[in-house]
Write an enzyme that holds these catalytic residues in place. Structure first.
Site, PDB file in Angstrom:
ATOM      1  N   SER A 229       0.829  -1.193   0.000  1.00  0.00           N
ATOM      2  CA  SER A 229       0.000   0.000   0.000  1.00  0.00           C
ATOM      3  C   SER A 229       0.875   1.258   0.000  1.00  0.00           C
ATOM      4  O   SER A 229       1.702   1.439  -0.884  1.00  0.00           O
ATOM      5  CB  SER A 229      -0.957  -0.056   1.190  1.00  0.00           C
ATOM      6  OG  SER A 229      -1.970   0.911   1.080  1.00  0.00           O
ATOM      7  N   ASP A 451      -8.739  -4.109  -6.556  1.00  0.00           N
ATOM      8  CA  ASP A 451      -8.318  -3.458  -5.316  1.00  0.00           C
ATOM      9  C   ASP A 451      -8.966  -2.075  -5.222  1.00  0.00           C
ATOM     10  O   ASP A 451      -8.897  -1.273  -6.154  1.00  0.00           O
ATOM     11  CB  ASP A 451      -6.791  -3.327  -5.315  1.00  0.00           C
ATOM     12  CG  ASP A 451      -6.210  -2.852  -3.986  1.00  0.00           C
ATOM     13  OD1 ASP A 451      -6.939  -2.238  -3.182  1.00  0.00           O
ATOM     14  OD2 ASP A 451      -5.015  -3.098  -3.759  1.00  0.00           O
ATOM     15  N   HIS A 480      -6.797  -6.195  -0.650  1.00  0.00           N
ATOM     16  CA  HIS A 480      -5.703  -5.222  -0.603  1.00  0.00           C
ATOM     17  C   HIS A 480      -4.552  -5.812   0.192  1.00  0.00           C
ATOM     18  O   HIS A 480      -4.685  -6.100   1.374  1.00  0.00           O
ATOM     19  CB  HIS A 480      -6.216  -3.945   0.076  1.00  0.00           C
ATOM     20  CG  HIS A 480      -5.216  -2.837   0.161  1.00  0.00           C
ATOM     21  ND1 HIS A 480      -4.690  -2.229  -0.947  1.00  0.00           N
ATOM     22  CD2 HIS A 480      -4.653  -2.222   1.238  1.00  0.00           C
ATOM     23  CE1 HIS A 480      -3.856  -1.277  -0.566  1.00  0.00           C
ATOM     24  NE2 HIS A 480      -3.805  -1.259   0.748  1.00  0.00           N
TER      25      HIS A 480
END
Length: 527
Positions: A229, A451, A480
């Protein structure tokens, strides 16, 4: 964008920085991506290499029993003044479990954020999907600047930050907007007041520089790193700033690094993507209506959610109001392992049992300090990193338009980021992430096609900017953070890359993980 992973000789480091830095970043007196910071980062890394890290038993607060080790690494607050104020970052380590001849050094991990701590990472060595890598690598986690015990940031009293219940209108009134503007202004003032002169130095660029100091302190000539991320963004900054210091890098669930997306555009894209993933969950619930009885179509499931939200607005369930319900169900956009639990809680509540929903959604007072700290770091980093619209009219126009087609997250996301409109410190121009062909060893990108937190287009953009990178896609999936999860195909590519350096020549596609089962909770009976 919460979600939520550089370096040869000094000459090449400075050249790369000067070529890619924005023009105003090189101005005397404020050089976020410039010459002074490059020299300071080099000096700090040299000092860290000489000092190393004194590892010992971990503090009880970290939850890392022996044989895991903890220590600290000292970094400059301001890399343009490396002999000035310094801060300590906490570091954790679990030694490689395999024989000495298999050891490949340290694998440094960041789980995202901004505001996330990777101190837990050594614990993953015991998880089956990570055991091959744990034999070869020391698992090293750390808390970036501002996070946890690493020079922690705070903007408001934690008790007031977690105050509940709250509202979450998808189409707010003018009066509600005025209230949220006032709150955003107050939050920005609180950050400036509590952090003082230190506030401008909590940035993604400094996170990247800190990563290189950590590399040196660990005694590694080149960095092996995995970021998820937000960790992909400052990992990409690292690859831009220090290409000669990269050994292997994994970017898992990729933030779009385009300067025009950081960060205002990224958050609008995220809200649009969450609407699609929210629809995926509602269609899954509808397919299992015989279990949950929330509706036989996605529209009927949405009506059930709206009915629960309205009921909670009239009479909260403990500290769970519409805001807490929305925040809890937002998690279905991050991982499908949450889908059945969310459906159970919503179904039970509408049948008169609020306990599962309270367990799922009620703020935990014991976690108030950590939650406020994470939000403070998130806000400081994103507000400092880039220039945000200063006009409320721009925010109102863009989010009103988006909420017409993506109402689920749009305004809640806007309120979270609105302090950036009133930020008092200098807001940088984002560094242009890219590498010349051949400047980096192969890097590996992992992404799921649906995602929500980091839309798939971000992985395509980073692949374009890092020649020689390879993208592994989990098709028709939306969780994710996919590395080390249940998809054996994804994990096979991850293991091969980190153990051998090899990437699939043209990238690779993996079939989606198995769809979650429609499990039942207390008080619910499968049909």
């Amino acid at each position: 964008m919460r979600a939520v992973a550089l370096y040869g000789a000094l000459g090449s480091l400075v050249l790369t920085t000067l070529v890619s830095a924005p023009a105003d970043a090189l101005a005397p007196g404020h050089t976020p991506g410039g010459y002074a910071e490059a020299l300071g980062a080099e000096k700090a890394a040299q000092q860290a290499a000489a000092a190393g890290i004194r590892f010992g038993a971990c503090p009880a607060a970290e939850g890392l029993p022996a044989p895991f080790e903890c220590g600290t690494v000292s970094v400059p607050l301001d890399y343009a003044h490396p002999h000035g104020k310094r801060i300590n970052l906490t570091v954790s380590r679990g030694r490689a479990t395999g024989p000495a001849h298999e050891r490949q050094g340290s694998l440094v991990y960041n789980p995202g954020g901004p505001g996330g701590s990777g101190m837990f990472f050594p614990l993953l060595a015991a998880v089956p999907q990570w055991k091959k890598l744990a034999k070869a690598y020391d698992f090293v986690g750390y808390a970036p600047r501002g996070v946890g015990r690493s020079a922690p940031l705070s903007c408001v009293n934690p008790a007031s930050f977690t105050k509940a219940p709250t509202d979450a209108p998808q189409h707010p009134t003018a009066a509600y907007k005025r209230k949220k503007i006032a709150e955003a202004k107050a939050y920005a003032r609180g950050c400036a007041r509590k952090a003082g002169a230190d506030l401008p130095y909590y940035t993604s660029l400094n996170n990247a520089r800190d990563l290189d100091v950590l590399r040196a302190a660990l005694g590694e000539r080149r960095l092996t790193y995995m970021g998820a991320s937000y960790g992909t963004y400052f990992g990409a900054l690292y690859a831009t700033l220090f290409p000669g210091h990269v050994r292997r890098m994994v970017f898992d669930s990729v933030v779009d690094p385009s300067p025009r997306k950081i960060w205002y555009g990224s958050n609008l894209d995220q809200s649009a993507a969450f609407e699609k993933r929210w629809g995926d969950w509602r269609r899954w619930v509808a397919r299992h209506d015989k279990v949950y009885h929330l509706g036989r179509t996605a529209g009927q499931v949405l009506a059930s959610y709206d009915r629960a939200s309205k009921r909670l607005g009239n009479r909260p369930a403990g500290k769970v109001g519409p805001g807490e319900l929305q925040a809890a169900l937002l998690q279905v956009g991050y991982t499908d392992t949450y889908w059945a639990r969310a459906a159970n809680a919503l179904a039970a509540y509408l049948r008169g049992d609020a306990k599962p929903l309270r367990v799922l959604a009620e703020p935990d007072a014991s976690g108030a300090v950590a939650a406020e700290n994470a939000n403070a770091v998130y806000t400081a980093v994103e507000c400092n990193d880039a220039r945000w619209p200063r006009s409320w009219r721009v925010w109102d126009r863009d989010n009103t338009r988006l909420a017409e087609r993506a109402p689920f997250e749009t305004w809640q996301n806007a309120w979270m980021n609105l302090p950036c409109a009133f930020w008092k410190t200098h807001q940088q121009r984002p560094l242009d992430v890219r590498a010349a062909r051949g400047a980096l060893p192969p890097t590996l990108l992992l992404a799921s096609e649906r995602d929500a937190a980091t839309p798939y287009t971000g992985a395509l953009e980073l692949r374009r900017r890092l020649p020689g990178s390879a993208l592994v896609t989990e098709r028709d999936a939306g969780t994710h953070g996919i590395g080390g999860g249940p998809n054996r195909c994804v994990n096979g590519h991850l293991d091969t890359y980190l153990l051998t350096g090899a990437v699939p020549a043209r990238g690779a596609e993996c079939a989606p993980r198995r769809e979650p089962a429609a499990t039942t909770g207390k008080g619910l009976k499968p049909a």
